[in-house]
Design a protein around this motif. Structure first.
Motif, PDB file in Angstrom:
ATOM      1  N   GLN A   1      -8.323  -9.997  21.031  1.00 18.28           N
ATOM      2  CA  GLN A   1      -7.254 -10.965  20.787  1.00 18.28           C
ATOM      3  C   GLN A   1      -6.952 -11.782  22.044  1.00 18.28           C
TER       4      GLN A   1
ATOM      5  N   TRP B   1     -10.421 -11.532  16.825  1.00 19.71           N
ATOM      6  CA  TRP B   1     -11.811 -11.862  16.499  1.00 19.71           C
ATOM      7  C   TRP B   1     -12.645 -10.596  16.592  1.00 19.71           C
ATOM      8  N   LYS B   2     -13.381 -10.341  15.514  1.00 22.15           N
ATOM      9  CA  LYS B   2     -14.218  -9.146  15.442  1.00 22.15           C
ATOM     10  C   LYS B   2     -15.611  -9.461  15.955  1.00 22.15           C
TER      11      LYS B   2
ATOM     12  N   ALA C   1      -9.944 -11.949  12.295  1.00 21.12           N
ATOM     13  CA  ALA C   1      -9.325 -10.702  11.839  1.00 21.12           C
ATOM     14  C   ALA C   1      -7.860 -10.712  12.265  1.00 21.12           C
TER      15      ALA C   1
ATOM     16  N   TYR D   1     -12.733  -5.502  18.429  1.00 25.55           N
ATOM     17  CA  TYR D   1     -11.894  -6.672  18.197  1.00 25.55           C
ATOM     18  C   TYR D   1     -11.337  -7.176  19.529  1.00 25.55           C
TER      19      TYR D   1
ATOM     20  N   GLY E   1      -4.612  -9.245  14.221  1.00 29.74           N
ATOM     21  CA  GLY E   1      -4.386  -8.599  15.501  1.00 29.74           C
ATOM     22  C   GLY E   1      -3.028  -7.925  15.572  1.00 29.74           C
TER      23      GLY E   1
END
Length: 1133
Positions: A227, A67-68, A57, A225, A59
């Motif tokens: 990052q 990253w989800k 995803a 999420y 950021g």
């Protein structure tokens, strides 16, 4: 209850106005690199590659992916070597750094440190950082350092992820201080004062690091999420990113509340992360570092005011919680005041111990009860408990080790003493020996085979020549040719890496054949085959000819029947054929003759009315039609012969259907009938209901570039004539009807005026469009660089030829991989192909896998001659006590983790990796009495012997006694003592005097265990004529004294002048004088008292027990002189 002062509310308002809107990290916050020992959790867990439920995803930081995490993400636990690294590198602090965004209304774990052993007891992790966006809380679960009991605290200000926005968070954990950094807001500092509030950072050996969830708790998963997710073993004393106008070093902190919990209400009761009620001193100090004053922009003022209102509401809720806790504390204080104060006692193995009591747990451990807790420590007064120190290193008792300074010495630690013995080297059976650096014993000289070393006596087969067998003897390699047994006549060649041929195939005339494969023999009538290394041949078998006179032709092995000849074409014997010109004939060749029969009568009936016969077929079929002697294809429409143009027939699956065409009404008044047409036609053109006369012209609507003419009733349209132009290659512009000289149309291409181009049909001509006319000139070719240039089709100038590589053309200068060796790169230069090895880029890891050409594949590891996939765990190739882990081409080998042992003195089994508890020791049976292991007792037959039971064996020794320095010691219990004397079987106390049994005139004295004897001390008498007793002289009677005085003018020296002790020097004898002879006689009445007094004095002296030996006769002489004063004597003539 104390209220917050107005200055503190203003300070909080200023802090709120300084925070950026939304709290997001923003593009002005580039992260800083805070040390190289930070663990990247996303990279360590391979989240960026393949984890179920994780997707890529966008950021907040451009160029850095996020990253989800969804609900189906599994529980993520870091590999064991990361936990070992954290154990080895933790420096009294721990730090977490996250950039994340949490889903609204969710609650989950950010990071947790778990000990399976501790979790089995109370089900709680060692350390856990959890966030609840639903309750707006950020909670830390930890263990108190004093008792290791679980505790919790809530960070002030709530969770930075509560609003569903991106936030950057860093937490610095130290035993007495916690620091919280959120985005570019002022830092929050929590100081831990009391012993119960101190944070424990002791990490056990079974540590597990879990991320984004708590193992075994599905409701603890973090949804949102990620990052950035990092762990720092040295903590984050400052925020690991940059903020403008904000410095992190903390000034002297100020306290918001001395005691109390300033957090918001706890997690909702339904949440799995709901904490226990925090203690009163969970949060000691709440400190904030104000930033530099900055006037906020006008657009953000309303949002900051809203944040200030939310903060005020939060502090109001905190005050309500503090009030409730204060009332509870008052009730607890009143309850405690009514309790009785008792010193806490300890319970140890079922026995209650008073506070301050001490006892021995074992021979080397002593314990004490302090405030209800038992604390045990090693004894420092026993050498066997302290171990040994040798060459600067410490060893435990009974440890066996090699001396660090001399590896040839084998040492052991026993009762604090180190004993070393030189190692005994084994006997070597070789003539040449060599010393090994760092080793104690020599070894037989080995051999070197290329890069490999061979030991003495080792046998091997050289790689270059596997048919040789070599053996290392005294440093020399002795090789001999191997002998192969011949088990078949035509064995196959040896397999790669072997020496002897094998019989699973055949080798004949330089060719290899598999077992069972046919082998060419060179004779047409002989068949050969390979069978288990032997080529076996046999004659070819011929079948029987079906004719009476078969013919054998040259070059053939078997005879056969004679062939036939039909229409000048040979036909083999027995062949059945159909002549091409007569498809209804069926012919056969038999012994040179052809016989035929017709097939028309055997054709089956057709289900169609007009079947047709295709070319080369005998029987009609329904896929074509035959009508009045003419063939027609399926679907064909035709006019049958003898009918007019109005009759039309159609062939369909062997059926012919015909119908007469009807004519529509004509649109003109006078139509004309054409013999070639069925219906009459009009000679005028009808267009949109209007009749146009024959030969009339008109322009269609919307197309001014077209002119139409009516010819034979049909409109014929075309372009109108254009005026002449002055250029040679005009082009028609879009929207124009006639071409102009504004562009050039040349060989179906349109070029703009001034454009230069190559002639499509003559590449050696260079053309240019000028005012609608194309002018061309020849092209000047450069000189080629090769001796034999070639002109390619479609090119004007000759070029150097390319190269032909395995039938494919390669242009000059083109690079391509070598078809024979993919690890080489080739280039074509002037028709010549030259190849060289590819340039391999350096690997980004330490143990890469070998690729097709280069060893730079980091998706696995090559270690110890073996290849392992990425993430594999494998034992160390040489040290079985180490476990290795392959991670992205790097190999990390660590000692195997040993389980905790419950015994006090584990042992290391030879060849093992981990210490083990010894087997339960056996007891002992001695003199009919059973004793336990390590139990000490006295020998029933001799109480001076101490015994100990050690694993079934009883060892006894006499009680050690200190050496005595006296000559006649007493025997007390088991040891001799100088507190008295043992003389001729009698025990005497110190200072006692007694006559010598062997010599009555000697007196013996016992002093500190030694007996010394000396002559008896006689008194010095002043009597003129003493009498001689058994040992000393004595004045017994006056007559005897007078008689002795008359008989001798010179009396003997009395015994009192003898030395008082053997150690003193002899006293000089008093010389006799004439005056003594002239001493007048003393009457008996006056002499008797003197003698009696002297005798009494001596007896009195003998009965007393002085502290030192008696002085001798001096006192007796003095007494005599006092009682018997000297009288006047007449002078002698």
């Amino acid at each position: 209850m104390a209220r917050l002062p107005l200055a503190l509310w203003l300070g909080l308002a200023a802090l709120s106005l300084q925070a950026p809107p939304g709290g997001g990290p923003g593009p002005e916050l580039p992260p800083l690199h805070y040390g190289e020992n930070v663990i990247d959790l996303l990279e360590a867990l391979n989240v960026t590659r393949s984890v179920r439920g994780v997707s890529r995803a966008a950021g907040p930081e451009p160029g850095v992916p996020a990253w989800k995490f969804r609900q189906r993400v599994p529980h993520l636990t870091l590999p064991w070597d990361y936990a070992v690294y954290l154990l080895a590198s933790t420096q009294g602090a721990l730090g977490f750094h996250f950039v994340a965004r949490q889903s609204r209304g969710s609650a989950g774990t950010l990071i947790s440190l778990v000990s399976p052993a501790a979790a089995a007891r109370d089900g709680r992790p060692l350390l856990q950082l959890a966030s609840s966006a639903r309750a707006n809380q950020l909670r830390l679960d930890y263990r108190a350092e004093s008792s290791m009991e679980p505790a919790s605290l809530l960070f002030p200000g709530g969770s930075p992820f509560a609003r569903g926005r991106w936030a950057r968070l860093a937490v610095d954990l130290q035993p007495h201080r916690l620091a919280l950094f959120v985005d570019c807001r002022p830092a929050v500092l929590l100081e831990r004062g009391g012993p119960r509030d101190t944070l424990s950072l002791l990490l056990p050996l079974d540590l597990q690091i879990t991320f984004a969830s708590l193992p075994g708790d599905a409701a603890s998963k973090f949804l949102g999420y990620w990052q950035t997710a990092e762990i720092s073993p040295s903590g984050f004393p400052r925020r690991p990113w940059h903020c403008e106008n904000l410095a992190d070093p903390f000034p002297v902190p100020y306290t918001l509340a001395e005691e109390g919990d300033l957090a918001k209400p706890p997690f909702d009761q339904g949440s799995p992360l709901a904490p226990e009620p925090p203690a009163l001193a969970d949060i000691r100090n709440y400190q904030q570092q104000p930033g530099e004053p900055e006037f906020p922009p006008p657009g953000a003022l309303e949002e900051r005011v809203q944040q200030l209102e939310e903060l005020v509401d939060g502090f109001g809720a905190m005050l309500d919680m503090v009030k409730a806790q204060s009332s509870e504390l008052l009730a607890r204080v009143k309850s405690l005041e009514s309790c009785e104060c008792r010193r806490p006692a300890c319970v140890w193995e079922g026995t209650q111990r008073e506070d301050g009591a001490t006892w021995d747990k074992d021979n080397c451990t002593t314990c004490i009860c302090l405030q209800g807790e038992v604390r045990c420590s090693a004894r420092q007064d026993r050498p066997q408990c302290l171990g040994c120190e040798y060459d600067g290193q410490r060893y435990q008792d009974r440890d066996v080790f090699l001396a660090p300074s001399n590896s040839c010495m084998n040492c052991s630690c026993l009762d604090g003493n180190v004993q070393c013995f030189r190692l005994i080297c084994p006997q070597l059976h070789c003539a040449t020996q060599e010393e090994v650096p760092g080793a104690c014993c020599p070894r037989c000289q080995g051999c070197v085979d290329g890069a490999a070393r061979r030991e003495h006596g080792e046998e091997w087969a050289p790689r270059a020549d596997p048919c040789q067998s070599c053996r290392c003897l005294d440093g020399r390699a002795v090789c001999r040719k191997r002998q192969c047994a011949r088990l078949c006549r035509h064995p196959a060649s040896p397999r790669p890496g072997t020496c002897c041929p094998v019989c699973d195939g055949c080798s004949l005339d330089g060719r290899e054949f598999a077992s069972g494969e046919p082998v060419p023999s060179g004779e047409p009538c002989t068949q050969c085959a390979c069978l288990s290394g032997n080529v076996l041949c046999k004659p070819t078998g011929c079948p029987a000819a079906p004719c009476s006179e078969p013919v054998r032709r040259p070059g053939e092995c078997c005879p056969r029947c004679q062939d036939c000849l039909y229409d000048a074409q040979p036909v083999p014997h027995g062949a059945v054929f159909t002549p091409p010109q007569e498809p209804c004939l069926h012919c056969r060749c038999q012994a040179g003759e052809v016989s035929c029969e017709r097939l028309e009568q055997s054709c089956p009936p057709t289900p169609c009315s007009h079947p047709g016969t295709a070319q080369g077929q005998c029987c009609p079929a329904c896929h074509t039609c035959e009508y009045k002697g003419h063939p027609y294809r399926h679907g064909e429409t035709f006019t049958p012969p003898g009918h007019g143009p109005c009759v039309r027939c159609t062939c369909s699956a062997g059926h012919v259907q015909c119908q007469e065409e009807g004519c529509p009404p004509v649109p003109c008044a006078q139509p004309i009938r054409d013999p070639q047409r069925c219906c009459p036609i009009c000679k005028v053109c009808v267009l949109a209901g209007e009749e146009i006369e024959e030969g009339a012209q008109w322009e269609p609507d919307g197309d001014p570039c077209t002119t139409c003419t009516c010819l034979a009733g049909e409109p014929v349209c075309g372009a109108p004539p254009c005026p002449p132009i002055a250029c040679q290659h005009p082009a028609r512009l879009s929207g124009d009807c006639c071409p102009t000289c504004a562009q050039c149309a040349y060989h179906q291409h349109v070029y703009a005026n001034g454009q230069t181009f190559a002639d499509p049909h003559s590449p050696c001509q260079r053309c240019q469009c000028t005012a609608g006319t194309v002018q061309c000139s020849p092209v000047a070719c450069p000189l080629p660089s090769c001796p034999r240039p070639e002109r390619q089709p479609g090119q004007c100038c000759p070029t150097c030829p390319g190269c032909s590589v395995e039938g494919a053309a390669v242009a000059t200068g083109e690079q391509f991989p070598s078809p024979r060796d993919p690890c080489q790169l080739c280039i074509c230069t002037d028709g010549v192909v030259s190849c060289s090895s590819r340039d391999c880029p350096g690997a980004l890891c330490a143990r890469p896998l070998p690729g097709s050409c280069c060893q730079n594949n980091c998706n696995g590891c090559s270690y110890g001659g073996k290849e392992y996939p990425n993430g594999a765990e494998f034992p160390h190739p040489t040290d079985h006590c180490k476990q290795c882990h392959c991670l992205n081409g790097n190999v990390q080998c660590l000692s195997r983790r040993c389980p905790p042992l419950l015994c006090a003195e584990p042992i290391l089994v030879p060849g093992g990796c981990c210490p083990q508890c010894p087997e339960p020791p056996a007891g002992c049976l001695y003199a009919g009495v059973s004793y336990q292991h390590t139990q000490r007792f006295y020998d029933p037959s001799d109480s001076c012997r101490h015994c100990i039971c050690a694993n079934g064996t009883v060892t006894c020794q006499r009680q050690p006694c200190a050496p005595v320095l006296c000559t006649h010691p007493l025997r007390q219990d088991c040891c001799r003592s100088c507190d008295g004397c043992l003389y001729q079987g009698k025990e005497l106390p110190n200072g006692e005097q007694f006559p010598d049994p062997a010599e009555p005139c000697r007196v013996c004295t016992c002093w500190e265990g030694s007996v010394s004897c000396q002559p008896r001390a006689c008194p010095l008498l002043q009597c003129p004529f003493p009498a001689r007793g058994p040992c000393c002289q004595a004045a017994s009677t006056w007559a005897r004294v007078t008689s002795m005085a008359r008989s001798s003018l010179t009396p003997r020296m009395p015994a009192a002048a003898a030395p008082a002790s053997a150690a003193s020097s002899p006293a000089p004898r008093r010389p006799a004088t004439r005056q003594a002879v002239a001493t007048p006689p003393v009457p008996p009445a006056s002499a008797a008292p003197c003698a009696r007094a002297a005798t009494s004095r001596v007896r009195t002296s003998r009965m007393e027990k002085p502290s030192r030996p008696p002085a001798g006769a001096a006192s007796s002489v003095a007494a005599c002189r006092e009682r018997c004063p000297a009288g006047p004597c007449p002078a002698l003539g």
